[in-house]
Write a protein that holds these residues in place. Structure first.
Motif, PDB file in Angstrom:
ATOM      1  N   PRO A  43       0.829  -1.200   0.000  1.00  0.00           N
ATOM      2  CA  PRO A  43       0.000   0.000   0.000  1.00  0.00           C
ATOM      3  C   PRO A  43       0.871   1.261   0.000  1.00  0.00           C
ATOM      4  O   PRO A  43       1.840   1.361   0.746  1.00  0.00           O
ATOM      5  CB  PRO A  43      -0.796  -0.104   1.304  1.00  0.00           C
ATOM      6  N   GLY A  44       0.529   2.196  -0.870  1.00  0.00           N
ATOM      7  CA  GLY A  44       1.285   3.433  -0.973  1.00  0.00           C
ATOM      8  C   GLY A  44       2.325   3.427  -2.085  1.00  0.00           C
ATOM      9  O   GLY A  44       2.867   4.472  -2.439  1.00  0.00           O
ATOM     10  N   LEU A  45       2.596   2.264  -2.648  1.00  0.00           N
ATOM     11  CA  LEU A  45       3.614   2.180  -3.697  1.00  0.00           C
ATOM     12  C   LEU A  45       3.205   2.976  -4.931  1.00  0.00           C
ATOM     13  O   LEU A  45       4.041   3.631  -5.553  1.00  0.00           O
ATOM     14  CB  LEU A  45       3.884   0.719  -4.073  1.00  0.00           C
ATOM     15  N   LEU A  46       1.916   2.953  -5.257  1.00  0.00           N
ATOM     16  CA  LEU A  46       1.451   3.685  -6.436  1.00  0.00           C
ATOM     17  C   LEU A  46       1.717   5.186  -6.297  1.00  0.00           C
ATOM     18  O   LEU A  46       2.020   5.854  -7.277  1.00  0.00           O
ATOM     19  CB  LEU A  46      -0.035   3.424  -6.687  1.00  0.00           C
ATOM     20  N   VAL A  47       1.654   5.701  -5.083  1.00  0.00           N
ATOM     21  CA  VAL A  47       1.936   7.116  -4.855  1.00  0.00           C
ATOM     22  C   VAL A  47       3.412   7.415  -5.140  1.00  0.00           C
ATOM     23  O   VAL A  47       3.756   8.500  -5.608  1.00  0.00           O
ATOM     24  CB  VAL A  47       1.564   7.508  -3.405  1.00  0.00           C
ATOM     25  N   CYS A  48       4.275   6.443  -4.893  1.00  0.00           N
ATOM     26  CA  CYS A  48       5.718   6.622  -5.111  1.00  0.00           C
ATOM     27  C   CYS A  48       6.112   6.562  -6.588  1.00  0.00           C
ATOM     28  O   CYS A  48       7.125   7.137  -6.976  1.00  0.00           O
ATOM     29  CB  CYS A  48       6.500   5.540  -4.376  1.00  0.00           C
ATOM     30  N   VAL A  49       5.332   5.860  -7.405  1.00  0.00           N
ATOM     31  CA  VAL A  49       5.732   5.598  -8.797  1.00  0.00           C
ATOM     32  C   VAL A  49       6.054   6.878  -9.571  1.00  0.00           C
ATOM     33  O   VAL A  49       7.140   6.989 -10.153  1.00  0.00           O
ATOM     34  CB  VAL A  49       4.690   4.729  -9.534  1.00  0.00           C
ATOM     35  N   PRO A  50       5.166   7.883  -9.621  1.00  0.00           N
ATOM     36  CA  PRO A  50       5.519   9.089 -10.396  1.00  0.00           C
ATOM     37  C   PRO A  50       6.773   9.787  -9.876  1.00  0.00           C
ATOM     38  O   PRO A  50       7.608  10.240 -10.664  1.00  0.00           O
ATOM     39  CB  PRO A  50       4.296   9.995 -10.240  1.00  0.00           C
ATOM     40  N   ALA A  51       6.924   9.857  -8.569  1.00  0.00           N
ATOM     41  CA  ALA A  51       8.104  10.520  -8.003  1.00  0.00           C
ATOM     42  C   ALA A  51       9.374   9.753  -8.342  1.00  0.00           C
ATOM     43  O   ALA A  51      10.400  10.346  -8.692  1.00  0.00           O
ATOM     44  CB  ALA A  51       7.962  10.657  -6.491  1.00  0.00           C
ATOM     45  N   LEU A  52       9.321   8.434  -8.262  1.00  0.00           N
ATOM     46  CA  LEU A  52      10.500   7.626  -8.572  1.00  0.00           C
ATOM     47  C   LEU A  52      10.877   7.743 -10.051  1.00  0.00           C
ATOM     48  O   LEU A  52      12.057   7.849 -10.388  1.00  0.00           O
ATOM     49  CB  LEU A  52      10.266   6.168  -8.187  1.00  0.00           C
ATOM     50  N   CYS A 110       5.005   9.766   4.701  1.00  0.00           N
ATOM     51  CA  CYS A 110       4.527  10.826   5.604  1.00  0.00           C
ATOM     52  C   CYS A 110       3.203  11.417   5.126  1.00  0.00           C
ATOM     53  O   CYS A 110       2.288  11.639   5.933  1.00  0.00           O
ATOM     54  CB  CYS A 110       5.582  11.922   5.735  1.00  0.00           C
ATOM     55  N   VAL A 111       3.082  11.675   3.837  1.00  0.00           N
ATOM     56  CA  VAL A 111       1.849  12.251   3.293  1.00  0.00           C
ATOM     57  C   VAL A 111       0.689  11.286   3.470  1.00  0.00           C
ATOM     58  O   VAL A 111      -0.405  11.671   3.917  1.00  0.00           O
ATOM     59  CB  VAL A 111       2.039  12.646   1.809  1.00  0.00           C
ATOM     60  N   LEU A 112       0.896  10.013   3.131  1.00  0.00           N
ATOM     61  CA  LEU A 112      -0.183   9.028   3.268  1.00  0.00           C
ATOM     62  C   LEU A 112      -0.567   8.834   4.727  1.00  0.00           C
ATOM     63  O   LEU A 112      -1.750   8.687   5.053  1.00  0.00           O
ATOM     64  CB  LEU A 112       0.229   7.700   2.629  1.00  0.00           C
ATOM     65  N   LEU A 113       0.421   8.829   5.606  1.00  0.00           N
ATOM     66  CA  LEU A 113       0.146   8.699   7.034  1.00  0.00           C
ATOM     67  C   LEU A 113      -0.658   9.905   7.529  1.00  0.00           C
ATOM     68  O   LEU A 113      -1.641   9.754   8.257  1.00  0.00           O
ATOM     69  CB  LEU A 113       1.474   8.593   7.802  1.00  0.00           C
ATOM     70  N   ALA A 114      -0.274  11.107   7.109  1.00  0.00           N
ATOM     71  CA  ALA A 114      -0.982  12.323   7.519  1.00  0.00           C
ATOM     72  C   ALA A 114      -2.415  12.348   6.999  1.00  0.00           C
ATOM     73  O   ALA A 114      -3.306  12.887   7.652  1.00  0.00           O
ATOM     74  CB  ALA A 114      -0.229  13.556   7.025  1.00  0.00           C
ATOM     75  N   LEU A 115      -2.629  11.760   5.818  1.00  0.00           N
ATOM     76  CA  LEU A 115      -3.973  11.715   5.239  1.00  0.00           C
ATOM     77  C   LEU A 115      -4.806  10.553   5.784  1.00  0.00           C
ATOM     78  O   LEU A 115      -5.971  10.408   5.430  1.00  0.00           O
ATOM     79  CB  LEU A 115      -3.887  11.605   3.716  1.00  0.00           C
ATOM     80  N   GLY A 116      -4.200   9.732   6.627  1.00  0.00           N
ATOM     81  CA  GLY A 116      -4.915   8.599   7.204  1.00  0.00           C
ATOM     82  C   GLY A 116      -5.140   7.463   6.227  1.00  0.00           C
ATOM     83  O   GLY A 116      -6.048   6.650   6.411  1.00  0.00           O
ATOM     84  N   ARG A 117      -4.322   7.390   5.207  1.00  0.00           N
ATOM     85  CA  ARG A 117      -4.442   6.321   4.201  1.00  0.00           C
ATOM     86  C   ARG A 117      -3.625   5.112   4.623  1.00  0.00           C
ATOM     87  O   ARG A 117      -2.647   5.226   5.371  1.00  0.00           O
ATOM     88  CB  ARG A 117      -3.945   6.803   2.838  1.00  0.00           C
ATOM     89  N   GLU A 118      -4.006   3.980   4.088  1.00  0.00           N
ATOM     90  CA  GLU A 118      -3.237   2.762   4.343  1.00  0.00           C
ATOM     91  C   GLU A 118      -1.894   2.884   3.625  1.00  0.00           C
ATOM     92  O   GLU A 118      -1.821   3.300   2.470  1.00  0.00           O
ATOM     93  CB  GLU A 118      -3.995   1.544   3.814  1.00  0.00           C
ATOM     94  N   VAL A 119      -0.825   2.525   4.338  1.00  0.00           N
ATOM     95  CA  VAL A 119       0.506   2.626   3.770  1.00  0.00           C
ATOM     96  C   VAL A 119       1.385   1.535   4.369  1.00  0.00           C
ATOM     97  O   VAL A 119       1.245   1.183   5.539  1.00  0.00           O
ATOM     98  CB  VAL A 119       1.110   4.041   4.002  1.00  0.00           C
ATOM     99  N   ALA A 120       2.255   0.984   3.560  1.00  0.00           N
ATOM    100  CA  ALA A 120       3.218  -0.004   4.039  1.00  0.00           C
ATOM    101  C   ALA A 120       4.170   0.679   5.019  1.00  0.00           C
ATOM    102  O   ALA A 120       4.204   1.902   5.125  1.00  0.00           O
ATOM    103  CB  ALA A 120       3.989  -0.587   2.861  1.00  0.00           C
ATOM    104  N   SER A 121       4.962  -0.113   5.703  1.00  0.00           N
ATOM    105  CA  SER A 121       5.902   0.479   6.659  1.00  0.00           C
ATOM    106  C   SER A 121       6.943   1.318   5.923  1.00  0.00           C
ATOM    107  O   SER A 121       7.229   1.105   4.741  1.00  0.00           O
ATOM    108  CB  SER A 121       6.605  -0.626   7.460  1.00  0.00           C
TER     109      SER A 121
END
Length: 189
Positions: A43-52, A110-121
């Motif tokens: 969870p959260g990997l898709l958010v990383c894809v554009p930045a990576l 940090c962004v996903l955690l702040a938004l209360g979204r599910e995110v991997a460690s």
């Protein structure tokens, strides 16, 4: 030389790289569409894809620009040899690429955690970003040096080649190595 001649010459130089970029972009989309299992597993990997992917293009595009400038100014020779300037530029690009990849993972966490979204460690996201950054960095460093040196030797302006080709190679290999990184990190974790 007229403006028309300059424009025609620039188009002839850039057209093959742009066509390769378009085809590579489509292939990268196919790779991304095949990553469903990995995206669901982390969870959260898709958010990383554009930045990576943007990181790859920016860091290694800058490397290509530095090398092209060095060739144009006569500071580098168009040969495949361990020149100190070339090695330093490649090492700096690798370090910047790894640092930016991990920073993107930390920021996404940090962004996903702040938004209360599910995110991997944080450790999993950072490890995936690091492994993918390392693997794609090696491929991109070799590709950038090869494109710049071979293009320059053949009389092309390396600046016209580097942007589209680095972006394409970064997208295709960046996504492919992201799959590999997820499988390695989750296989170890």
């Amino acid at each position: 030389m007229s403006i028309r001649d300059v424009a025609a010459s620039a188009y002839r130089e850039a057209a093959p790289a742009l066509v390769a970029s378009m085809i590579g972009g489509l292939f990268a989309g196919v790779v991304l569409s095949g990553m469903r299992a990995e995206l669901q597993a982390v969870p959260g990997l898709l958010v990383c894809v554009p930045a990576l992917l943007a990181t790859r293009g920016n860091v290694y595009g800058s490397l290509g620009a530095r090398l092209a400038t060095g060739l144009h100014q006569g500071l580098l020779r168009p040969r495949f040899e361990a020149d100190e300037r070339l090695v330093n530029a490649a090492a700096a690009a690798m370090a910047n690429g790894l640092l930016a990849s991990v920073a993107a993972a930390v920021l996404a966490f940090c962004v996903l955690l702040a938004l209360g979204r599910e995110v991997a460690s944080l450790g999993v996201l950072a490890a995936i970003a690091f492994v993918a950054g390392l693997l794609s960095g090696v491929v991109l460093t070799v590709a950038v040096v090869a494109v710049v040196v071979v293009g320059f030797r053949r009389g092309y302006n390396p600046d016209a080649l580097v942007g589209p080709l680095v972006t394409t190679i970064g997208d295709v290999f960046g996504l492919a190595f992201l799959v590999v990184a997820v499988r390695l990190v989750l296989g170890v974790a």
